[in-house]
Design a protein around this motif. Structure first.
Motif, short mmCIF file in Angstrom:
data_model
loop_
_atom_site.label_atom_id
_atom_site.label_comp_id
_atom_site.label_asym_id
_atom_site.label_seq_id
_atom_site.Cartn_x
_atom_site.Cartn_y
_atom_site.Cartn_z
N GLN A 1 27.32 18.21 -48.30
CA GLN A 1 26.35 18.92 -49.13
C GLN A 1 24.93 18.47 -48.79
OE1 GLN A 1 27.05 18.95 -53.36
NE2 GLN A 1 24.89 19.15 -53.83
N THR A 2 24.74 17.17 -48.66
CA THR A 2 23.42 16.65 -48.32
C THR A 2 22.98 17.14 -46.95
OG1 THR A 2 23.89 14.66 -49.64
CG2 THR A 2 22.06 14.53 -48.07
N SER A 3 23.90 17.17 -45.98
CA SER A 3 23.57 17.68 -44.65
C SER A 3 23.09 19.12 -44.72
CB SER A 3 24.80 17.59 -43.73
OG SER A 3 25.18 16.26 -43.51
N LEU A 4 23.79 19.92 -45.50
CA LEU A 4 23.40 21.32 -45.63
C LEU A 4 22.03 21.46 -46.29
CD1 LEU A 4 26.89 22.59 -46.78
CD2 LEU A 4 25.78 23.18 -44.63
N GLU A 5 21.76 20.65 -47.29
CA GLU A 5 20.46 20.70 -47.95
C GLU A 5 19.34 20.29 -46.99
OE1 GLU A 5 21.22 18.15 -51.24
OE2 GLU A 5 22.14 19.72 -52.47
N ILE A 6 19.62 19.29 -46.15
CA ILE A 6 18.62 18.87 -45.16
C ILE A 6 18.34 20.00 -44.18
CG2 ILE A 6 18.17 17.27 -43.26
CD1 ILE A 6 19.91 15.21 -44.79
N ILE A 7 19.41 20.67 -43.74
CA ILE A 7 19.25 21.78 -42.79
C ILE A 7 18.42 22.89 -43.41
CG2 ILE A 7 20.48 23.60 -41.55
CD1 ILE A 7 22.79 21.55 -41.25
N VAL A 8 18.68 23.21 -44.67
CA VAL A 8 17.88 24.24 -45.34
C VAL A 8 16.42 23.83 -45.36
CG1 VAL A 8 17.43 25.37 -47.55
CG2 VAL A 8 19.77 25.13 -46.74
N LEU B 1 14.49 13.24 -33.62
CA LEU B 1 15.00 14.53 -34.09
C LEU B 1 16.37 14.81 -33.50
CD1 LEU B 1 14.72 17.15 -35.64
CD2 LEU B 1 13.47 18.10 -33.71
N ASN B 2 16.56 14.48 -32.23
CA ASN B 2 17.85 14.69 -31.59
C ASN B 2 18.93 13.84 -32.26
OD1 ASN B 2 19.17 16.21 -29.59
ND2 ASN B 2 19.36 14.40 -28.29
N ALA B 3 18.60 12.59 -32.60
CA ALA B 3 19.56 11.72 -33.28
C ALA B 3 19.86 12.25 -34.67
CB ALA B 3 18.99 10.30 -33.38
N LEU B 4 18.85 12.76 -35.33
CA LEU B 4 19.04 13.34 -36.67
C LEU B 4 19.99 14.54 -36.61
CD1 LEU B 4 16.18 13.97 -39.21
CD2 LEU B 4 17.88 15.72 -38.79
N MET B 5 19.74 15.44 -35.65
CA MET B 5 20.59 16.63 -35.52
C MET B 5 22.02 16.24 -35.17
SD MET B 5 18.78 19.29 -36.23
CE MET B 5 19.75 20.62 -35.56
N ALA B 6 22.17 15.23 -34.33
CA ALA B 6 23.51 14.77 -33.96
C ALA B 6 24.25 14.24 -35.18
CB ALA B 6 23.41 13.70 -32.88
N THR B 7 23.55 13.52 -36.05
CA THR B 7 24.16 12.99 -37.26
C THR B 7 24.65 14.10 -38.17
OG1 THR B 7 22.79 10.99 -37.21
CG2 THR B 7 23.72 11.61 -39.34
N LEU B 8 23.80 15.10 -38.38
CA LEU B 8 24.19 16.22 -39.24
C LEU B 8 25.35 16.99 -38.62
CD1 LEU B 8 20.68 17.56 -40.34
CD2 LEU B 8 22.13 15.87 -41.45
N SER B 9 25.29 17.20 -37.32
CA SER B 9 26.35 17.93 -36.64
C SER B 9 27.68 17.21 -36.76
CB SER B 9 25.98 18.13 -35.17
OG SER B 9 27.00 18.84 -34.49
N GLN B 10 27.68 15.90 -36.53
CA GLN B 10 28.92 15.13 -36.62
C GLN B 10 29.49 15.16 -38.03
OE1 GLN B 10 27.65 11.32 -35.19
NE2 GLN B 10 27.34 12.06 -33.09
N CYS B 11 28.62 15.13 -39.01
CA CYS B 11 29.08 15.20 -40.40
C CYS B 11 29.73 16.53 -40.71
CB CYS B 11 27.89 14.95 -41.34
SG CYS B 11 28.28 15.16 -43.10
#
Length: 624
Positions: free
Chosen positions: A360-367, A263-273
């Protein structure tokens, strides 16, 4: 849904012949279909390739699709997926890919019923088995390679699985997951193929309980390997984002010991994007495109000049040596083509598209991460009104006045974020992500670039994710991360959008932010700005759903607090709402039943009741 088709990949000769031939044979919508389908049976690979390329081009015009379907095009093209010629395989798969993309859900379902998945599955397995041979062919400069064929096949599979539950079932049972993973693992050699595989995987892993049984450490290991990749180009940024989305879709199959780390790696990926500033990068890409085009134009002019000079010199030498000039140019042809050394066409457009698609994909994942699909009874009761006498027929209560589904922080995500197993590094991942994302996207929403694909979907994803993030920020009592200027810029950009859901999200953002600010000191001026913006929409927007959301946001912002009372008095909120009340009621009565669903009318009726009560509340405040 992303409909992906291939506008590239056809030979120059084939495309030109299709365009020329189309004018001659297209007097009737279906006239080219029969002739082209007959050519699929030709003993000549070149003719078969030409026919497939022609069909691929023509089905992009939706009016031609029925003619091909009526002539059994799917069953005729299917065997060519396993043709002995790689070029025929590629163009046949491309034709079916375009048919699936341009034909829509019904056509995809029909293709699956006609058993297109059988040759497609066999083709994918053969492609993966031939990847090592492909590398040798690529080094020799062969035009059609196994990976080119695989890319078309994966895109066709993606389209079918996105539109057909039967195709998804075949995917699960035929063990195609391993094939897609092999394509994904090629990302260091072929990012185009890897991206197609990542898109497909992101689609097939969504809400697919049957596929979870196939999950193993190898699958998660491949995805984690992609997440750890370090290439900085936009294509790899998109690749990592899609991998993050697949990991989230598969979260229930994660081993307990790896959940926090993943989960931490996932959040880091979205954050960097999302840290990438599209508002700055896209204009830079545009400038680079202009500069490259100018350079390419100058190089082309120089090449033409050099070629002309070279031809003249060789002709003079031929004359001196008594050799006849050759008008076909073969005697004087010199390979001066250095176009391969120049950037490929539309490179900047591909980079910009990859960037925006990734964000856009990052935002959809966050939602998705922030939404609970199955809220508990306790959550629902907290969102409901205690006055059961005013319940609507469908069970929605007066207190639940949101016109969109409530975006609740799921217990799983909330627990993971605050769990001490996740290294905080000074701040929680969500805190960092929120503060990096919201201010940037308030300005990106104002970018109206020709690069933005499907702008409506893009704006909906951005505003939806911001709304969700700001709700979490308020819930976790994290300080606000947007300035008043950014907030109002966002409001102005989003409320001008034609899409109702975008306007609703923007109004909800104002309401969430305003209700938080109302509890702080020296915020009356900002609350006045928010109040005036909401009143403007509630009074003038033509859509009652949007008007209702604006009123609902006003109730939230000015419900409590000294700063809210001061701001309400300064903007004459009470008199404005009294003037609006009869107009709002009349619009519901006149327009409601014909234009809005029963659920929307129920919510609008609740807002109408709340408007009356809120006016009564403001009157008691004035009398203090």
């Amino acid at each position: 849904m992303m409909r992906n088709f291939n506008a590239e990949g056809l030979s120059v000769t084939a495309v030109k012949e299709v365009e020329e031939d189309h004018d001659e044979v297209c007097d009737g919508v279906d006239s080219p279909a029969g002739e082209l389908l007959e050519k699929l049976q030709s003993p000549s690979a070149d003719v078969r390739e030409f026919a497939c390329a022609s069909i691929s081009r023509l089905v992009q015009q939706s009016q031609t699709i029925p003619g091909f379907l009526q002539r059994d095009a799917v069953r005729r093209l299917g065997p060519l997926l396993l043709d002995r010629s790689l070029a025929v395989r590629e163009t046949a798969t491309g034709a079916l890919r375009n048919l699936s993309a341009c034909g829509g859900h019904e056509v995809c379902e029909d293709m699956v019923k006609q058993d297109v998945m059988t040759p497609l599955t066999a083709l994918l397995r053969e492609c993966c088995a031939g990847f090592e041979t492909n590398d040798a062919l690529s080094l020799k400069g062969q035009k059609n390679t196994v990976e080119d064929v695989a890319n078309e096949a994966v895109n066709l599979l993606w389209n079918l699985c996105e539109s057909s539950s039967q195709a998804l079932s075949v995917f699960n049972k035929a063990g195609i997951l391993d094939v897609i993973l092999q394509c994904l693992e090629r990302h260091t050699h072929n990012i185009k193929l890897a991206l197609s595989a990542a898109h497909c995987l992101h689609t097939v892993t969504e809400d697919n309980a049957e596929l979870l049984c196939s999950m193993n450490n190898a699958v998660l290991g491949t995805l984690e390997s992609v997440l750890r990749s370090s290439q900085a180009d936009m294509a790899h940024t998109l690749l990592r984002t899609l991998a993050a989305g697949s990991v989230w879709n598969l979260k229930s199959s994660l081993p307990t010991a790896r959940q926090a780390q993943t989960l931490n790696a996932l959040m880091a990926t979205l954050s960097q994007c999302l840290e990438l500033d599209a508002g700055t990068l896209i204009p830079q890409l545009r400038q680079a495109e202009v500069a490259r085009s100018a350079t390419a134009s100058e190089a082309g002019n120089m090449e033409d000049h050099q070629a002309a000079a070279g031809n003249t010199a060789v002709e003079e030498m031929d004359e001196e040596e008594g050799v006849e000039p050759r008008t076909n140019g073969k005697a004087t042809k010199i390979d001066k083509d250095f176009s391969d050394l120049l950037p490929r066409g539309k490179e900047e457009l591909r980079e910009a598209t990859a960037l925006l698609t990734a964000q856009q994909t990052s935002l959809e994942i966050i939602v998705n991460m922030c939404c609970s699909d199955d809220p508990s009874d306790d959550e629902w009761e907290e969102a409901s009104s205690s006055d059961e006498s005013e319940m609507c027929p469908d069970g929605l209560s007066e207190g639940n006045t949101s016109l969109l589904s409530p975006l609740c922080l799921s217990a799983e995500v909330h627990g993971a974020l605050i769990n001490h197993n996740i290294p905080e590094k000074g701040e929680q991942p969500l805190f960092r992500l929120s503060h990096n994302t919201c201010p940037r996207w308030s300005s990106v929403l104002q970018v109206r670039s020709t690069y933005i694909p499907k702008e409506e979907e893009f704006l909906e994803a951005v505003t939806g994710a911001m709304r969700s993030l700001l709700q979490i920020i308020a819930y976790m009592k994290i300080p606000q991360c947007m300035t008043p200027q950014q907030l109002m810029s966002l409001s102005e950009a989003a409320t001008c959008c034609d899409v109702v859901s975008v306007r609703v999200n923007a109004l909800a953002i104002l309401g969430i932010t305003g209700s938080t600010l109302a509890q702080e000191k020296r915020t009356a001026e900002t609350l006045q700005m928010i109040g005036n913006a909401l009143l403007q929409v509630a009074t003038k927007d033509a859509n009652l759903v949007v008007c209702g959301e604006a009123l609902d946001a006003l109730f939230d912002v000015f419900a409590d607090g000294d700063e809210a009372e001061r701001a309400a008095e300064n903007i004459n909120l009470l008199s404005a709402l009294k003037a609006l009340q009869p107009v709002f009621k009349a619009k519901i009565r006149k327009e409601g039943k014909g234009k809005y669903s029963p659920e929307q009318l129920c919510v609008l009726d609740n807002i109408k009741v709340n408007l009356r009560r809120f006016i009564g509340y403001l009157e008691t405040v004035v009398k203090k």
